[in-house]
Write a protein that holds these residues in place. Structure first.
Motif, PDB file in Angstrom:
ATOM      1  N   MET A   1       3.736  18.345  48.227  1.00  0.00           N
ATOM      2  CA  MET A   1       3.799  19.238  47.055  1.00  0.00           C
ATOM      3  C   MET A   1       4.302  18.786  45.765  1.00  0.00           C
ATOM      4  O   MET A   1       4.108  17.597  45.780  1.00  0.00           O
ATOM      5  N   LEU A   2       3.418  19.956  45.125  1.00  0.00           N
ATOM      6  CA  LEU A   2       3.443  18.892  43.302  1.00  0.00           C
ATOM      7  C   LEU A   2       5.158  18.891  42.403  1.00  0.00           C
ATOM      8  O   LEU A   2       5.378  19.659  42.555  1.00  0.00           O
ATOM      9  N   LYS A   3       5.136  17.475  42.355  1.00  0.00           N
ATOM     10  CA  LYS A   3       6.606  17.477  41.523  1.00  0.00           C
ATOM     11  C   LYS A   3       5.818  16.996  39.826  1.00  0.00           C
ATOM     12  O   LYS A   3       4.594  16.580  39.774  1.00  0.00           O
ATOM     13  N   VAL A   4       6.905  17.504  38.974  1.00  0.00           N
ATOM     14  CA  VAL A   4       6.436  17.436  37.603  1.00  0.00           C
ATOM     15  C   VAL A   4       6.791  17.011  36.788  1.00  0.00           C
ATOM     16  O   VAL A   4       8.752  16.899  37.199  1.00  0.00           O
ATOM     17  N   LYS A   5       6.794  16.411  36.139  1.00  0.00           N
ATOM     18  CA  LYS A   5       7.617  14.726  35.140  1.00  0.00           C
ATOM     19  C   LYS A   5       7.351  15.459  34.016  1.00  0.00           C
ATOM     20  O   LYS A   5       6.124  15.735  33.120  1.00  0.00           O
ATOM     21  N   THR A   6       7.758  16.314  33.008  1.00  0.00           N
ATOM     22  CA  THR A   6       8.160  16.017  31.641  1.00  0.00           C
ATOM     23  C   THR A   6       7.878  15.220  30.394  1.00  0.00           C
ATOM     24  O   THR A   6       9.544  14.178  30.936  1.00  0.00           O
ATOM     25  N   PHE A   7       7.240  15.309  29.379  1.00  0.00           N
ATOM     26  CA  PHE A   7       7.847  14.349  27.975  1.00  0.00           C
ATOM     27  C   PHE A   7       7.638  14.790  27.031  1.00  0.00           C
ATOM     28  O   PHE A   7       6.853  15.730  27.078  1.00  0.00           O
ATOM     29  N   VAL A   8       8.394  14.504  26.083  1.00  0.00           N
ATOM     30  CA  VAL A   8       8.324  15.580  25.007  1.00  0.00           C
ATOM     31  C   VAL A   8       7.834  14.188  23.915  1.00  0.00           C
ATOM     32  O   VAL A   8       8.602  13.354  23.830  1.00  0.00           O
ATOM     33  N   PHE A   9       6.746  14.646  23.183  1.00  0.00           N
ATOM     34  CA  PHE A   9       6.142  13.599  22.384  1.00  0.00           C
ATOM     35  C   PHE A   9       5.923  14.211  21.093  1.00  0.00           C
ATOM     36  O   PHE A   9       5.841  15.705  20.866  1.00  0.00           O
ATOM     37  N   ASN A  10       6.139  13.550  19.700  1.00  0.00           N
ATOM     38  CA  ASN A  10       5.221  13.239  18.668  1.00  0.00           C
ATOM     39  C   ASN A  10       6.433  14.268  17.942  1.00  0.00           C
ATOM     40  O   ASN A  10       7.569  15.393  18.494  1.00  0.00           O
ATOM     41  N   SER A  11       5.843  14.655  16.829  1.00  0.00           N
ATOM     42  CA  SER A  11       7.251  15.437  15.326  1.00  0.00           C
ATOM     43  C   SER A  11       6.887  17.024  15.685  1.00  0.00           C
ATOM     44  O   SER A  11       7.817  17.289  15.021  1.00  0.00           O
ATOM     45  N   LEU A  12       6.169  17.104  16.400  1.00  0.00           N
ATOM     46  CA  LEU A  12       5.928  18.616  17.105  1.00  0.00           C
ATOM     47  C   LEU A  12       6.921  19.145  17.470  1.00  0.00           C
ATOM     48  O   LEU A  12       7.343  20.305  18.549  1.00  0.00           O
ATOM     49  N   GLN A  13       7.654  17.553  18.927  1.00  0.00           N
ATOM     50  CA  GLN A  13       7.833  18.606  20.510  1.00  0.00           C
ATOM     51  C   GLN A  13       7.295  18.821  20.934  1.00  0.00           C
ATOM     52  O   GLN A  13       7.988  19.544  22.011  1.00  0.00           O
ATOM     53  N   GLU A  14       6.275  18.542  21.180  1.00  0.00           N
ATOM     54  CA  GLU A  14       5.230  18.988  22.303  1.00  0.00           C
ATOM     55  C   GLU A  14       5.223  18.030  24.020  1.00  0.00           C
ATOM     56  O   GLU A  14       5.201  17.497  24.385  1.00  0.00           O
ATOM     57  N   ASN A  15       5.733  19.507  24.487  1.00  0.00           N
ATOM     58  CA  ASN A  15       5.912  18.870  26.495  1.00  0.00           C
ATOM     59  C   ASN A  15       4.915  17.824  26.767  1.00  0.00           C
ATOM     60  O   ASN A  15       3.422  18.887  26.509  1.00  0.00           O
TER      61      ASN A  15
END
Length: 215
Positions: A1-15
């Protein structure tokens, strides 16, 4: 089963997303890390989880989605995969950094070495991501669909209650509308949407509540 880890980066709040399974193989989708703290965050996570990066994946080549590719490429010696249509934009992406007040020079950019094709399946351990061609926000925009795990990474094509702009170079409202109606909205309603910016949603929620483009 695939798992997803999300990061929010840079000044444009990119995922930025790290996708992995029990084998600990992983791919990184739209690496937007840019500052030292952001680099440390994603590198630290990969190290702490004992993940084995195999590939960088790109939904499209806009500056906020590609800034972290270089450091991850150098650290793990992994290739960058993108739609071949986007190659011409990688030659210019660094030029747009100044517009957004971002320090990013040509030598900080790496270029795709793997071309992604519509319908291609990318292995992540025992799981897989299917490439969906979803242009409109960018000419060579793709999304990544994990059919067996019920989620799709839509980049800047589809957001929660929104859609990507189509007035950038290579953009097209007609193509964006087609990508929504005839590609993403054809997925099962319970498919989880991991967008390029903002919170998660589902295909069904957006079909019912996203008034930018309706069925």
């Amino acid at each position: 089963m695939l798992k997803v880890k999300t990061f929010v980066f840079n000044s444009l709040q990119e995922n930025t997303y790290v996708i992995y399974d029990e084998s600990l193989e992983c791919v990184i989708v739209d690496a937007g890390n840019h500052t030292t703290a952001e680099n440390d965050e994603i590198l630290g996570y990969i190290s702490d989880m004992k993940l084995v990066p195999k590939m960088l994946l790109s939904t499209h080549s806009h500056i906020d989605h590609v800034m972290g590719n270089s450091i991850l490429h150098e650290r793990y010696s992994i290739p960058l995969a993108a739609c071949p249509v986007e190659r011409e934009y990688y030659n210019k992406v660094w030029m747009y950094a100044e517009v957004f007040g971002i320090k990013f020079t040509q030598d900080m950019c790496i270029y795709p070495s793997i071309d992604l094709a519509e319908g291609e399946k990318i292995k992540v351990g025992a799981g897989e991501l299917k490439v969906l061609y979803t242009p409109g926000h960018a000419k060579g925009h793709v999304s990544f669909y994990a059919e067996n795990d019920g989620f799709v990474l839509t980049g800047d094509t589809l957001f929660r209650r929104g859609v990507g702009r189509s007035d950038f170079p290579g953009g097209s409202y007609e193509q964006l509308e087609n990508s929504l109606k005839n590609v993403l909205y054809k997925l099962p309603d319970d498919t989880i949407v991991y967008p390029g910016h903002g919170p998660t949603t589902t295909i069904g929620e957006e079909k019912r509540n996203n008034y930018y483009i309706t069925e």
